[in-house]
Write a protein that holds these residues in place. Structure first.
Motif, short mmCIF file in Angstrom:
data_model
loop_
_atom_site.label_atom_id
_atom_site.label_comp_id
_atom_site.label_asym_id
_atom_site.label_seq_id
_atom_site.Cartn_x
_atom_site.Cartn_y
_atom_site.Cartn_z
N THR A 156 -56.65 10.65 -8.26
CA THR A 156 -56.18 9.30 -8.56
C THR A 156 -57.27 8.50 -9.27
O THR A 156 -58.44 8.89 -9.27
CB THR A 156 -55.78 8.56 -7.26
OG1 THR A 156 -56.94 8.44 -6.43
CG2 THR A 156 -54.69 9.31 -6.51
N LYS A 157 -56.90 7.36 -9.83
CA LYS A 157 -57.86 6.52 -10.54
C LYS A 157 -58.95 5.99 -9.60
O LYS A 157 -60.09 5.74 -10.02
CB LYS A 157 -57.14 5.35 -11.19
CG LYS A 157 -56.24 5.76 -12.35
CD LYS A 157 -55.57 4.56 -12.98
CE LYS A 157 -54.68 4.96 -14.15
NZ LYS A 157 -54.00 3.80 -14.78
N SER A 158 -58.61 5.83 -8.32
CA SER A 158 -59.60 5.32 -7.36
C SER A 158 -60.58 6.39 -6.89
O SER A 158 -61.56 6.07 -6.22
CB SER A 158 -58.88 4.71 -6.16
OG SER A 158 -58.05 5.68 -5.53
N GLY A 159 -60.31 7.65 -7.23
CA GLY A 159 -61.24 8.72 -6.87
C GLY A 159 -60.89 9.44 -5.58
O GLY A 159 -60.12 8.93 -4.76
N LYS A 161 -61.07 11.16 -1.85
CA LYS A 161 -61.52 10.74 -0.52
C LYS A 161 -61.74 11.95 0.38
O LYS A 161 -61.46 11.91 1.57
CB LYS A 161 -60.49 9.80 0.10
CG LYS A 161 -60.20 8.54 -0.73
CD LYS A 161 -59.13 7.69 -0.08
CE LYS A 161 -58.80 6.46 -0.92
NZ LYS A 161 -57.71 5.64 -0.30
N GLN A 243 -52.07 10.50 -1.63
CA GLN A 243 -52.80 9.50 -2.40
C GLN A 243 -53.67 8.63 -1.50
O GLN A 243 -54.85 8.40 -1.79
CB GLN A 243 -51.81 8.62 -3.17
CG GLN A 243 -51.06 9.36 -4.27
CD GLN A 243 -50.25 8.42 -5.14
OE1 GLN A 243 -50.77 7.43 -5.65
NE2 GLN A 243 -48.99 8.73 -5.34
N GLU A 244 -53.08 8.12 -0.41
CA GLU A 244 -53.81 7.18 0.45
C GLU A 244 -54.91 7.86 1.25
O GLU A 244 -55.99 7.29 1.46
CB GLU A 244 -52.83 6.49 1.40
CG GLU A 244 -51.83 5.57 0.70
CD GLU A 244 -50.86 4.92 1.68
OE1 GLU A 244 -50.83 5.36 2.86
OE2 GLU A 244 -50.14 4.00 1.27
N GLY A 247 -56.99 10.65 -1.81
CA GLY A 247 -57.37 10.21 -3.14
C GLY A 247 -56.89 11.16 -4.22
O GLY A 247 -57.47 11.23 -5.31
N LYS A 249 -53.10 13.06 -6.07
CA LYS A 249 -51.67 12.84 -6.22
C LYS A 249 -51.01 14.05 -6.85
O LYS A 249 -51.69 14.89 -7.48
CB LYS A 249 -51.39 11.59 -7.04
CG LYS A 249 -51.84 11.64 -8.49
CD LYS A 249 -51.44 10.35 -9.21
CE LYS A 249 -51.89 10.38 -10.67
NZ LYS A 249 -51.46 9.14 -11.39
#
Length: 271
Positions: A156-159, A161, A243-244, A247, A249
């Motif tokens: 994802t764009k947030s990287g 986890k 995703q959550e 990190g 998708k």
């Protein structure tokens, strides 16, 4: 005349030597082409599953293999390293049957197995099971490539986890709406997600290393239950959870997929 006899003897000796070398080479090739096999094996239909679940018992350091209440597709998945969604052609009654297997190797095999790296051990154990399926189920199959719907596992764009593992091995556990693993690569995660989603998943993350993973989601069948009632505040769908919590998708795509096609398989003779 005596000279001619000597020449003939030499010629006959060379011919005989050539034949002997050819025979020995053929034997060596035959031995090298023969894969490993179990020393003893018992294959039976499961008729009294204790909990209704399927179990596969297999250690990375031993060639011994045991199952309880396992279907043919799960055995093929184990033997050929492909998820069930990429296995086609298992006919009835084999497709709906469940099997108990107890197969053992001798100690020499385990000694040699532990001299190999992880991938080498995995390959040898798959060859063992392939040989068993061919012998006891008269399995004949082939691999081919088909264009199928897939998911691409991306960052994802947030990287990411993901937590780097502290484990020296690999440990995977799964239950209803929950998956945990130690020492898992993103490629291994893609394979495990394919089992849950029923569709091939390709690792497109480009993330190296091994990780400890915990993933919780609510399956399509509904949230898990406690004492017969759905649990409060259930986790999200698997797509949102990935995703959550990780990190990552899943992107739907189409692509060439290697599949296993079963040409022939029979019910085994029990023993």
């Amino acid at each position: 005349m005596q000279m001619e006899r000597k020449l003939w003897r030499r010629l006959l000796f060379r011919v005989a030597l050539g034949i002997a070398i050819g025979v020995l080479a053929s034997v060596a090739r035959a031995q090298n082409s023969t894969g490993p096999t179990f020393d003893v094996a018992s294959v039976k239909l499961n008729k009294a599953s204790v909990d209704g679940r399927s179990h596969i018992y297999s250690s990375s350091t031993s060639g011994n293999f045991r199952t309880a209440n396992v279907p043919m597709k799960a055995l093929l998945q184990q033997a050929y390293g492909l998820p069930e969604s990429q296995i086609f052609g298992v006919s009835e009654p084999v497709n709906s049957a469940m099997f108990d297997i107890e197969a053992k190797v001798d100690s020499t095999f385990d000694t040699q197995l532990n001299l190999l790296d992880e991938e080498g051990r995995r390959t040898q154990k798959r060859l063992l099971l392939q040989a068993l399926l061919a012998d006891r189920f008269h399995l004949k199959c082939h691999k081919e490539t088909r264009e199928l719907p897939i998911y691409a596992l991306v960052v994802t764009k947030s990287g990411v986890k993901l937590v780097a593992t502290q484990s020296n091995g690999l440990l995977i556990n799964g239950s209803y709406g929950r998956f945990t693993a130690q020492g898992l690569t993103t490629d291994g995660l893609a394979r495990e997600l394919a089992k849950v989603l029923g569709r091939p998943v390709e690792d497109k993350t480009g993330v190296p290393g091994r990780f400890d993973v915990t993933l919780q989601w609510t399956p399509d069948q509904g949230p898990a239950r406690l004492n017969g009632a759905p649990i409060a505040d259930p986790p999200p769908s698997i797509f949102t959870a990935i995703q959550e919590q990780l990190g990552l998708k899943l992107e739907p795509r189409k692509g060439p997929v290697e599949v296993l096609v079963v040409d022939h398989v029979e019910m085994p003779t029990e023993n």
